[in-house]
Design an enzyme around this catalytic site. Structure first.
Site, PDB file in Angstrom:
ATOM      1  N   HIS A 142      -5.602   2.807   5.953  1.00  0.00           N
ATOM      2  CA  HIS A 142      -4.882   2.563   7.194  1.00  0.00           C
ATOM      3  C   HIS A 142      -4.083   3.781   7.630  1.00  0.00           C
ATOM      4  O   HIS A 142      -3.713   4.628   6.822  1.00  0.00           O
ATOM      5  CB  HIS A 142      -3.933   1.365   7.031  1.00  0.00           C
ATOM      6  CG  HIS A 142      -4.638   0.096   6.712  1.00  0.00           C
ATOM      7  ND1 HIS A 142      -4.339  -0.668   5.609  1.00  0.00           N
ATOM      8  CD2 HIS A 142      -5.635  -0.552   7.361  1.00  0.00           C
ATOM      9  CE1 HIS A 142      -5.131  -1.727   5.588  1.00  0.00           C
ATOM     10  NE2 HIS A 142      -5.914  -1.679   6.630  1.00  0.00           N
ATOM     11  N   GLU A 183       0.839  -1.197   0.000  1.00  0.00           N
ATOM     12  CA  GLU A 183       0.000   0.000   0.000  1.00  0.00           C
ATOM     13  C   GLU A 183       0.874   1.248   0.000  1.00  0.00           C
ATOM     14  O   GLU A 183       2.090   1.154   0.215  1.00  0.00           O
ATOM     15  CB  GLU A 183      -0.890   0.023   1.250  1.00  0.00           C
ATOM     16  CG  GLU A 183      -1.882  -1.119   1.346  1.00  0.00           C
ATOM     17  CD  GLU A 183      -2.717  -1.034   2.614  1.00  0.00           C
ATOM     18  OE1 GLU A 183      -2.445  -0.158   3.453  1.00  0.00           O
ATOM     19  OE2 GLU A 183      -3.643  -1.855   2.765  1.00  0.00           O
TER      20      GLU A 183
END
Length: 298
Positions: A256, A214
């Site tokens: 996140h 990510e």
């Protein structure tokens, strides 16, 4: 042999009497996992799904030889729970709890240095070993076989949900997983992708690894350096999500807490370039993972 957990693991769940932990205990037991004990201060003497509950982890360890613990306590109490596990010589600490204060995470991770202990998480959805039918955390839910079948492909993911999706891609390709590990999406975690790759490198059962990356952090760049240095020699299929984030204002959080680009650091395009230069297989589309696996392992 799978990594981290197997049928010999002696597991306790800290915070077992909570609603989510109780549900996870039921699913884990139904899958075949042996949960030896639970811990909730003030609830000693109770049982959850037939599992005895103790007031302290020391009592659970003395009675059941606990070597693995899963932490399901509120964020404010996570530091104390981890320190209790470290103080009792637990070899594997899996932290499910989200939103742990960063200062607390830094403190217990610093305390773990130099100890014979592996920490996975915080903010992990869990670990699963389909060969021995052992799962810790909510990973796989009540029907793990939908995504997780035994095989020779390791899975590492910063995203909990994508741990299952990556494992399902492995299944779609006609293979199975050795161990799937959700490492957690927080900025400070115990085991990085490089740490888990080191374990898969030493595991003769694992022939290849699928990794979900990510935006944010330098984890993927560290993996590239690890490969270039000869630390990992098996095929790595690494998908890096979130390229569109680079067109958004700097500092935007993508999902996140750790998925944030700052000062040019953590750009998916940089991660992709570095991984490809190191020799990893980096698909442009997520569903290309299946074709790459077939080419590599068939």
């Amino acid at each position: 042999m799978p990594i981290l957990i197997d049928k010999r693991s002696k597991v306790a769940i800290q915070g077992i009497t909570g609603r989510e932990a109780s549900m996870v205990t039921r699913h884990a037991l139904a899958y075949g996992t042996t949960i030896a004990a639970g811990v909730t201060p003030g609830k000693g003497g109770q049982t959850v799904e037939g599992v005895p509950v103790y007031d302290t982890l020391r009592q659970a360890r003395e009675n059941h030889g606990i070597d693995t613990t899963v932490i399901y306590v509120p964020p404010a109490f996570a530091y104390d729970a981890v320190m209790e596990a470290l103080g009792n010589g637990i070899r594997l600490i899996l932290i499910i709890t989200e939103r742990i204060p960063r200062r607390d995470a830094a403190r217990f991770l610093r305390s773990a240095q130099g100890k014979s202990c592996t920490i996975v998480g915080p903010n992990s959805v869990g670990i699963i070993n389909p060969h021995d039918r052992v799962k810790l955390g909510a990973i796989g839910g009540d029907k793990p076989e939908r995504c997780f079948v035994p095989g020779q492909v390791g899975v590492i993911s910063r995203s909990g949900g994508m741990t299952a999706e990556c494992s399902w891609m492995v299944k779609r390709a006609g293979f199975g997983v050795s161990t799937s590990v959700s490492i957690g999406g927080d900025p400070l975690i115990g085991s990085s992708p490089e740490d888990i790759l080191r374990m898969f490198q030493a595991d003769p059962q694992t022939k290849a690894v699928v990794m979900w990356g990510e935006p944010g952090t330098g984890y993927e760049e560290e993996v590239a350096e690890f490969i270039q240095g000869g630390g990992f020699t098996k095929p790595l299929i690494a998908y890096v999500a979130g390229k569109f984030v680079e067109s958004m204002p700097e500092g935007t959080v993508f999902g996140h807490a750790a998925s944030i680009i700052s000062g040019g650091h953590g750009r998916p395009s940089t991660k992709i370039e570095r991984l490809r230069q190191a020799g990893a297989h980096v698909p442009d589309q997520f569903d290309q993972i299946t074709d790459i696996l077939k080419d590599l392992l068939s």
